[in-house]
Design a protein around this motif. Structure first.
Motif, mmCIF file in Angstrom:
data_model
loop_
_atom_site.group_PDB
_atom_site.id
_atom_site.type_symbol
_atom_site.label_atom_id
_atom_site.label_comp_id
_atom_site.label_asym_id
_atom_site.label_seq_id
_atom_site.Cartn_x
_atom_site.Cartn_y
_atom_site.Cartn_z
ATOM 1 N N VAL A 1 -20.460 17.860 3.031
ATOM 2 C CA VAL A 1 -19.674 18.786 3.845
ATOM 3 C C VAL A 1 -19.411 20.082 3.074
ATOM 4 N N ARG A 2 -19.087 21.118 3.806
ATOM 5 C CA ARG A 2 -18.756 22.431 3.230
ATOM 6 C C ARG A 2 -17.329 22.354 2.693
ATOM 7 N N ASP A 3 -17.197 22.460 1.383
ATOM 8 C CA ASP A 3 -15.875 22.203 0.820
ATOM 9 C C ASP A 3 -15.752 22.801 -0.581
ATOM 10 N N VAL A 4 -14.562 23.273 -0.915
ATOM 11 C CA VAL A 4 -14.180 23.664 -2.268
ATOM 12 C C VAL A 4 -13.008 22.777 -2.665
ATOM 13 N N LYS A 5 -13.107 22.128 -3.812
ATOM 14 C CA LYS A 5 -12.027 21.212 -4.200
ATOM 15 C C LYS A 5 -11.719 21.325 -5.688
ATOM 16 N N ILE A 6 -10.461 21.043 -6.002
ATOM 17 C CA ILE A 6 -10.018 21.001 -7.394
ATOM 18 C C ILE A 6 -10.352 19.609 -7.929
ATOM 19 N N GLU A 7 -11.337 19.543 -8.782
ATOM 20 C CA GLU A 7 -11.829 18.260 -9.286
ATOM 21 C C GLU A 7 -10.898 17.675 -10.338
ATOM 22 N N MET A 8 -10.430 18.519 -11.259
ATOM 23 C CA MET A 8 -9.623 18.030 -12.380
ATOM 24 C C MET A 8 -8.848 19.177 -12.991
ATOM 25 N N ILE A 9 -7.684 18.845 -13.546
ATOM 26 C CA ILE A 9 -6.900 19.830 -14.299
ATOM 27 C C ILE A 9 -6.655 19.244 -15.681
ATOM 28 N N LYS A 10 -7.158 19.893 -16.709
ATOM 29 C CA LYS A 10 -6.949 19.457 -18.079
ATOM 30 C C LYS A 10 -5.816 20.278 -18.691
ATOM 31 N N HIS A 11 -4.824 19.572 -19.248
ATOM 32 C CA HIS A 11 -3.661 20.271 -19.807
ATOM 33 C C HIS A 11 -2.974 19.368 -20.811
ATOM 34 N N LYS B 1 -14.463 29.943 4.827
ATOM 35 C CA LYS B 1 -14.641 29.822 6.271
ATOM 36 C C LYS B 1 -15.265 28.466 6.618
ATOM 37 N N ASN B 2 -14.667 27.811 7.638
ATOM 38 C CA ASN B 2 -15.151 26.516 8.139
ATOM 39 C C ASN B 2 -15.136 25.440 7.054
ATOM 40 N N GLU B 3 -14.168 25.508 6.159
ATOM 41 C CA GLU B 3 -14.073 24.496 5.103
ATOM 42 C C GLU B 3 -13.648 23.158 5.702
ATOM 43 N N PHE B 4 -14.259 22.060 5.222
ATOM 44 C CA PHE B 4 -14.043 20.731 5.794
ATOM 45 C C PHE B 4 -12.608 20.246 5.603
ATOM 46 N N SER B 5 -12.084 20.343 4.376
ATOM 47 C CA SER B 5 -10.740 19.836 4.086
ATOM 48 C C SER B 5 -10.006 20.809 3.189
ATOM 49 N N LEU B 6 -8.738 21.046 3.509
ATOM 50 C CA LEU B 6 -7.897 21.925 2.692
ATOM 51 C C LEU B 6 -6.958 21.136 1.784
ATOM 52 N N LYS B 7 -6.946 19.791 1.950
ATOM 53 C CA LYS B 7 -6.027 18.981 1.151
ATOM 54 C C LYS B 7 -6.373 19.019 -0.325
ATOM 55 N N ASN B 8 -7.667 19.144 -0.650
ATOM 56 C CA ASN B 8 -8.051 19.152 -2.058
ATOM 57 C C ASN B 8 -8.112 20.562 -2.644
ATOM 58 N N ASN B 9 -7.534 21.543 -1.920
ATOM 59 C CA ASN B 9 -7.447 22.914 -2.439
ATOM 60 C C ASN B 9 -6.169 23.143 -3.232
ATOM 61 N N THR B 10 -5.307 22.134 -3.245
ATOM 62 C CA THR B 10 -4.039 22.244 -3.959
ATOM 63 C C THR B 10 -3.835 21.000 -4.812
ATOM 64 N N SER B 11 -3.385 21.189 -6.038
ATOM 65 C CA SER B 11 -3.112 20.064 -6.926
ATOM 66 C C SER B 11 -1.986 20.444 -7.873
#
Length: 689
Positions: A196-206, A281-291
């Protein structure tokens, strides 16, 4: 049917004889029945004989043994995946409503021929088919492991697994299924296998912690699918305030990249930060755009000093463990380089010898907790002068092993640690005529071969408000290597040393009111709180009520109640949403009020949002390898027919023995009552009593 006797069968004959003699003499000499016909008298005697004999037989405890057939239909298990990833597709309404109805209908239809057991699963297996898709993680292997363990030696027919095939906890389910490779598994593939067309935050290293006023790095790893040519902005927020932001140009069909930020720790305590990326535009899910991620900002860590008279592998092993603990900071110095001990919470003295007045004073006074590692170069007379519970002279060295003292409860060692140490290489310990104080607390004894000596290997003693510990031998670096060789990890060694250091470094808390609550939890685990209250004699009591109050970031106030368990208090807060919580506990005893307060963190678990592409290949392989078949949600009728047509799903008949006491048969009671009542009526009718 077979009779079992609790006494010898000869007692049947004796009881019959007693009943006959009693009935015979009763009616042979009964003057009130002289005018009654002999046939009636003998009939009454028979009634009395039978009634008395039956009573005697019941007293003998005769048992009937009988073989019975028990039929067990094949067990069909339906396990439905209720993790969050199921709803992260266009058919979410279908899976919440119609599919659940269809699955329950399938269960009802199969239950006419089989014994059907319904389960739902995400991280754990639960009874019933649920439409509550709130599972934060997915563990498919637990389905097979728990069914195989719980229903061992039962007539398991098959398992119907309804899932999207995405697992992020536990082992590969194919390995778990291999325990019973002959068992057919039918899989139902949920979700969408398309990219699917998607941008997601895979991991945050800190960093988990940061020091007040210092800067700390943050690395954000993003992935994109089918977003070629798009531009996104990635920002880090604290609350609604934007701290840092960077812009990225996306390229290609699939891409993973990292963005580095540097933040400043400007406030003590847990700090919540949010990473957000703008949508395309037309992104599948916005839930993984925030972490979200959290950093514990502190003033400083507890400081530990390792003082020595020369390089040694023990020092490197200790330093490795301490540096891996975020709560401690370690320094390594030569014994003659130590000019002050005031800044340290614990001194580790390797091969202690007198010569540095600063170290001598700290060890003797107990102003700082100390851990003595007694080795080849240790001067035992100098150790004795520190008054830590040992006296005597060293004449030689000997190799000694580890024998755990289970009576020591202040440090609890797991079975894995004890097992590892029991076979670990020996330490080189001083040999001689030593005496140990009766006030010491022993964690482990010395062992030579299979013989456990009465000499301590690891022990502790109290000096003022601090503790001192002694390891009677050098060579603990070999324990670390042995742990790595035996278990493929040094975790057991690290846990042992960490427990010893924590026990010594933490100041003794004589506060009569204590509340135990971890600093960090995951939102998928239950939060347990324990409280203890001591009287003036430091005896545990729980008569007074304890109030508990906690608030979330939005200002919501919650006041659950402690439950008295044994002689302490316990409170189950259940699973809480991610966030920072402030808590306060209070109680009153003998007109004095005690208050404890603090904060804890609940971390979010969002692994279900990172991978939304269903893995139907895994489900098909599981079905094929086990002799089952893969189906789609629209093919549940075909699934039902496939199970019904299997010739190997048959009812098993078991033969079981059943035992029943003769006294349990109620009709014997009514027979005895009928005999005695009839006898009494006839006697009364004929003028007797």
């Amino acid at each position: 049917m077979e009779l079992l006797f609790t006494y010898h069968p000869v007692w049947l004959l004796l009881s019959a004889t007693v009943a006959f003699i009693y009935a015979f003499y009763l009616y042979r000499k009964d003057e009130l029945l002289e005018d009654v016909k002999k046939s009636i008298k003998w009939g009454l005697a028979v009634f009395r004989f039978v009634a008395v004999w039956l009573i005697c037989i019941l007293l003998l405890g005769i048992i009937f043994e009988k073989m019975e057939d028990r039929k067990e239909k094949p067990l069909i298990f339906i396990a439905h995946d209720t993790s969050e990833s199921i709803l992260l597709n266009a058919d979410s309404t279908f899976y919440k409503e119609k599919y659940i109805q269809d699955l329950r209908s399938l269960s009802k239809e199969l239950s006419q021929e089989f014994n059907v057991v319904e389960y739902s699963f995400a991280a754990e297996l639960e009874e019933g088919i649920s439409a509550d898709y709130k599972g934060k993680t997915t563990n498919i292997s637990t389905v097979f492991n728990q069914i195989f363990d719980q229903y061992i030696n039962r007539n398991i027919g098959s398992i119907i697994l309804s899932s999207d095939g995405i697992y992020n906890v536990g082992s590969n389910p194919i390995y778990a299924l291999a325990r019973k490779s002959f068992l057919p598994v039918y899989t139902v593939g949920l979700g969408d296998t398309n990219q699917v067309r998607d941008v997601k935050i895979e991991m945050i290293k800190h960093n988990d912690i940061a020091f007040l006023g210092n800067q700390f790095p943050v690395e954000v790893i993003l992935t994109q699918n089918k977003c070629d040519g798009e531009t996104v902005k990635v920002g880090i927020y604290k609350g609604e305030k934007l701290l840092k932001e960077k812009q990225l140009k996306l390229k290609g069909e699939q891409q993973q990249f990292s963005i580095d930020f540097t933040l400043t720790a400007d406030q003590i305590g847990y700090q919540k930060y949010t990473v957000r990326t703008t949508a395309v535009k037309n992104e599948f899910s916005l839930k993984n755009n925030t972490s979200n991620f959290y950093v514990d900002v502190i003033d400083g860590r507890q400081k530990i000093l390792i003082a020595h008279h020369g390089p040694h592998p023990d020092i490197a092993a200790l330093r490795f463990v301490i540096e891996g603990n975020k709560n401690y900071e370690v320094e390594v110095k030569g014994m003659d380089e130590v000019t002050s001990t005031a800044a340290y919470d614990l001194l580790i003295l390797h091969n202690y010898r007198a010569g540095n007045s600063v170290v001598e004073k700290a060890a003797l006074s107990g102003s700082t907790s100390c851990l003595f590692i007694v080795g080849n170069q240790t001067n035992m007379r100098d150790v004795e002068n520190t008054q830590i519970g040992i006296s005597g002279n060293k004449t030689d060295l000997e190799e000694v092993g580890f024998s755990h003292n289970p009576a020591f409860k202040d440090i609890l060692l797991s079975g894995d640690i004890v097992s590892m140490l029991s076979t670990a290489p020996p330490l080189q310990a001083p040999f001689g005529n030593f005496n140990f104080s009766s006030a010491i607390s022993i964690l482990a004894y010395q062992k030579i071969g299979n013989i456990v000596l009465d000499k301590p290997l690891i022990y502790f003693t109290k000096k003022g408000s601090n503790r001192s510990g002694v390891i009677m031998g050098e060579g603990i670096w070999r324990w670390r290597l042995h742990d790595q060789f035996k278990n493929g990890t040094t975790q057991n060694f690290e846990e042992l040393i960490s427990k010893v250091i924590t026990y010594l470094a933490i100041k003794d808390n004589k506060d009569p009111f204590k509340v135990r609550l971890q600093r960090e939890y995951n939102e998928s685990e239950n939060i347990m709180v324990e409280a203890e209250l001591y009287n003036m004699s430091y005896e545990l009591i729980n008569e007074p009520d304890v109030q508990f109050r906690f608030t979330n970031e939005k200002g919501g106030v919650f006041e659950p109640y402690f439950v008295r368990v044994g002689n302490h208090y316990q409170l189950d807060l259940g699973k809480l949403p991610q966030g920072i919580y402030q808590w306060k506990a209070s109680t009153e005893f003998q007109n004095k009020k005690y208050v404890k307060e603090g904060e804890f963190l609940v971390k979010e678990v969002n692994v279900e949002q990172l991978n939304v592409q269903a893995n139907h290949r895994l489900l098909a392989n599981m079905a094929e390898n086990s002799g089952g078949k893969f189906f789609l949600p629209s093919e549940l009728d075909e699934l039902k027919m496939a199970i019904q047509q299997r010739e190997d799903l048959v009812t098993i008949v078991y033969q079981e023995k059943s035992f029943r006491d003769l006294i349990d048969y109620k009709w014997l009671f009514f027979l005895i009552m009928a005999l005695l009542s009839t006898e009494w009526f006839i006697r009364k009718f004929n003028g007797a009593y």
